[in-house]
Enzyme design. Structure first.
Site, short mmCIF file in Angstrom:
data_model
loop_
_atom_site.label_atom_id
_atom_site.label_comp_id
_atom_site.label_asym_id
_atom_site.label_seq_id
_atom_site.Cartn_x
_atom_site.Cartn_y
_atom_site.Cartn_z
N LYS A 76 6.44 1.55 12.67
CA LYS A 76 6.16 1.51 11.12
C LYS A 76 4.62 2.06 11.03
CE LYS A 76 6.52 -1.34 6.90
NZ LYS A 76 7.03 -2.62 6.63
N SER A 151 10.36 -2.75 2.93
CA SER A 151 9.46 -1.54 3.07
C SER A 151 9.33 -0.86 4.38
CB SER A 151 8.10 -2.02 2.78
OG SER A 151 7.64 -2.89 4.01
N SER A 175 11.15 -7.19 4.51
CA SER A 175 11.07 -5.85 4.75
C SER A 175 11.68 -5.44 6.00
CB SER A 175 9.56 -5.66 4.58
OG SER A 175 9.30 -5.46 3.31
#
EC number: 6.3.5.7
Length: 483
Positions: A76, A151, A175
């Protein structure tokens, strides 16, 4: 389906395939699918092939390699990677290249893992759909018109689309688990402090935690075992022994006590989700678990509590983006205050600005006691509810998300509706507990449904045990999107 990591590891040590071949296959798939999926903000092909060659050289020299050596991994894009852009999907960090490596990415490198790229996310990890990225919209591999969740939507979509074997995400209020549910993969948020946050760009420091995505429970367990452990660079890091999580993967659940959280099966739950999770609970019972209903009465206060605490911490953490030290600086400002204002106005997106404003208001003189202090008191009560529940059972079960993946644009004009997608996951972060989402079915549109397992502090072993036993008794994890 056996562990993909173990399968590839076996091929590598038997010299049936090389790490370069496995890496090139992942890079080719990324190149073919990225025009449709948009999981990655940055693909590091050259570095990935270098790392793969180093693994092949070790094998050729007769050296032993670890399980993750030569395995394609996505990271990420809010974890610092030395010499590789780390943007947090924000204009304010668009050209930021960190001079140091985060602890987790360093551990991946030390294990011989191959990082194929940095994945898309909601800006500064603030969002539930990855629609808040400043650069691109990631699609759900199961239906390209729908969101992958957020996210960590890019990390979840990359694993679901087989663009990488496993990936890293961060989880502040769901997330990792929420996009894992939307994309039909396994996602885990570990106990707070189990994985170092050094080099993770902060959103809400008392809630953020890095964790793994995988297509199987064992793959997630292997990845967590690699990245977990004490780190003196992180003051919240726990000094605990990290076990081999794969040794807890057993086929049955005899003597396991599982609690169904009554408050999560209430109004607003999609009937298809309720049915799938209930069927999964029945499966757990057949595997030998003792099923009991438990109550966490303050569960419903998790959402308002989180949306005071998280924005408050975000408003403090994001104050560093002022155009002075790093990142974007808007030129031709009249003075210092003007430069601050113009840089932040241009650099931050709508959702980030919203949360900064909410957090600043909650922390302001005259409102601190009424909002932030009260939210921290409720947080303590939520933690007490979990402690009471774990006095009766070993693991808790809830739906991961009240619904399946929605269409892109469907909730962008209604922030409150968007926030409700994290209803089931938020309390786990507030209490610092481990949580795992595992696929447990599909709705009538063919979209994946996830079941959330919640464990007591540092009981990741029990979550992996329950998830693995369920996974081996069902077929959901074998399904894959038609791309």
């Amino acid at each position: 389906m056996a562990s993909i990591i173990r399968e590839l590891h076996g091929q590598l040590v038997k010299k049936e395939r090389s790490a370069v071949e496995i890496t090139q296959e992942a890079l080719d798939r990324i190149q073919a699918l990225e025009p449709k999926i948009h999981s990655f903000l940055c693909v590091t092909a050259d570095k990935a092939l270098e790392q793969a060659k180093a693994v092949d050289a070790k094998i050729a020299a007769g050296e032993e390699i670890g399980l993750l050596a030569g395995i394609p991994v996505g990271v990420k894009d809010n974890m610092c990677t030395k010499g590789i852009p780390t943007t947090c999907a924000s204009k304010i960090l668009e050209n930021f290249v960190p001079p140091y490596e985060s602890t987790v990415t360093q551990k991946l490198a030390d294990a011989g893992a191959v990082t194929v790229g940095k994945t898309n996310l909601d800006e500064f990890a603030m969002g539930s759909s990855t629609e808040n990225s400043a650069f691109q919209l990631t699609a759900n591999p199961w239906d390209l018109e729908r969101v992958p969740g957020g996210s960590s939507g890019g990390s979840a979509a990359a694993v679901a689309a087989h663009e990488c074997v496993v990936s890293l995400g961060s989880d502040t209020g769901g997330s990792i688990r929420q996009p894992a549910s939307f994309c039909g993969v396994v996602g885990m948020k570990p106990t707070y402090g189990l994985v170092s946050r050094y080099g993770l760009v902060a959103f809400a420091s008392s809630l953020d935690q890095i964790g793994p995505f995988g297509r199987t429970v064992e793959d997630a367990a292997i990845l967590l075992g690699t990245i977990a452990g004490y780190d003196p660079k992180d003051s919240t890091s726990l000094k605990v022994e990290i076990p081999d999580y794969t040794q807890f993967l057993k086929p049955d659940l005899k003597s396991m006590r599982i609690g169904i959280v009554r408050e999560t099966f209430a109004e607003g739950l999609d009937p298809a989700v309720e049915q799938a999770v209930n069927q999964a609970i029945e499966q757990l019972k057949q595997l030998g678990a003792e099923i009991k209903e438990v109550s966490c009465p303050r569960f419903r206060y998790g959402l308002p509590t989180y949306y005071i605490i998280a924005p408050s911490e975000a408003s403090a953490n994001l104050a560093r983006y002022d155009g002075v030290k790093y990142g974007l600086r808007v030129p031709d400002a009249d003075n210092l205050i003007d430069m601050y204002a113009r840089t932040r106005a241009m650099g931050f997106g709508k959702e980030v600005k919203r949360r900064i404003m909410v957090g600043t208001y909650a922390l302001s003189a005259g409102y601190y006691d009424a909002y932030y202090l009260k939210a921290q008191k409720v947080r303590t009560l939520i933690k007490q509810d979990f402690e009471n529940a774990f006095g009766q059972v070993d693991v808790l079960v809830t739906p991961t998300v009240p619904m399946t993946a929605f269409k892109a644009g469907e909730k962008t004009d209604d922030p409150l509706s968007m926030y409700l997608t994290d209803l089931m996951t938020i309390t786990v972060n507030l209490a610092g507990l481990p949580g795992l989402s595992i696929p447990c079915g599909f709705d009538e549109k063919g979209m994946p449904i996830g079941m959330q397992l919640i464990g007591n502090v540092l009981r990741e072993d029990q979550l992996f045990q329950v998830a693995h036993a369920y996974e081996q008794a069902t077929e959901w994890h074998k399904s894959k999107p038609n791309l």
